[in-house]
Write a protein that holds these residues in place. Structure first.
Motif, PDB file in Angstrom:
ATOM      1  N   LYS A   1       0.844  -1.182   0.000  1.00  0.00           N
ATOM      2  CA  LYS A   1       0.000   0.000   0.000  1.00  0.00           C
ATOM      3  C   LYS A   1       0.887   1.242   0.000  1.00  0.00           C
ATOM      4  N   PRO A   2       0.587   2.226  -0.848  1.00  0.00           N
ATOM      5  CA  PRO A   2       1.419   3.418  -0.890  1.00  0.00           C
ATOM      6  C   PRO A   2       1.238   4.267   0.365  1.00  0.00           C
ATOM      7  N   ASP A   3       2.288   4.922   0.750  1.00  0.00           N
ATOM      8  CA  ASP A   3       2.242   5.805   1.907  1.00  0.00           C
ATOM      9  C   ASP A   3       1.805   7.186   1.410  1.00  0.00           C
ATOM     10  N   HIS A   4       0.626   7.624   1.831  1.00  0.00           N
ATOM     11  CA  HIS A   4       0.087   8.888   1.329  1.00  0.00           C
ATOM     12  C   HIS A   4       0.739  10.094   1.995  1.00  0.00           C
ATOM     13  N   GLU A   5       1.471   9.869   3.058  1.00  0.00           N
ATOM     14  CA  GLU A   5       2.126  10.987   3.724  1.00  0.00           C
ATOM     15  C   GLU A   5       3.554  11.194   3.235  1.00  0.00           C
ATOM     16  N   LEU A   6       3.973  10.407   2.253  1.00  0.00           N
ATOM     17  CA  LEU A   6       5.335  10.533   1.754  1.00  0.00           C
ATOM     18  C   LEU A   6       5.559  11.880   1.075  1.00  0.00           C
TER      19      LEU A   6
END
Length: 75
Positions: free
Chosen positions: A55-60
């Motif tokens: 799952k991609p990290d949306h806070e990156l």
């Protein structure tokens, strides 16, 4: 030590390293593909392991923006 002996030892060492590199070389080989789960996907080799969905990290993006802002001198 004579120059001829040093050259001979260097040649033997170089051939030994080349022989070990050749022995460790992995050539692509033919593999049996499994057709048991080939619904709408391409068949995979039998040795292929199922990978876990990441799952991609949306806070990156926010983290990268914060890091780039902290690198500037404050005025």
């Amino acid at each position: 030590m004579k120059l001829e002996i040093a050259r001979g030892l260097f040649l033997v060492g170089a051939l030994g390293v080349a022989a070990m590199a050749l022995a460790a070389w992995e050539q692509p080989r033919t593999q049996v593909l499994s057709a048991s789960h080939s619904g709408a996907q391409c068949p995979l080799p039998r040795v292929a392991k199922a990978s876990v969905a990441v799952k991609p990290d949306h806070e990156l993006l926010l983290f990268m923006f914060g890091m780039s802002q902290s690198m500037r001198p404050q005025s």
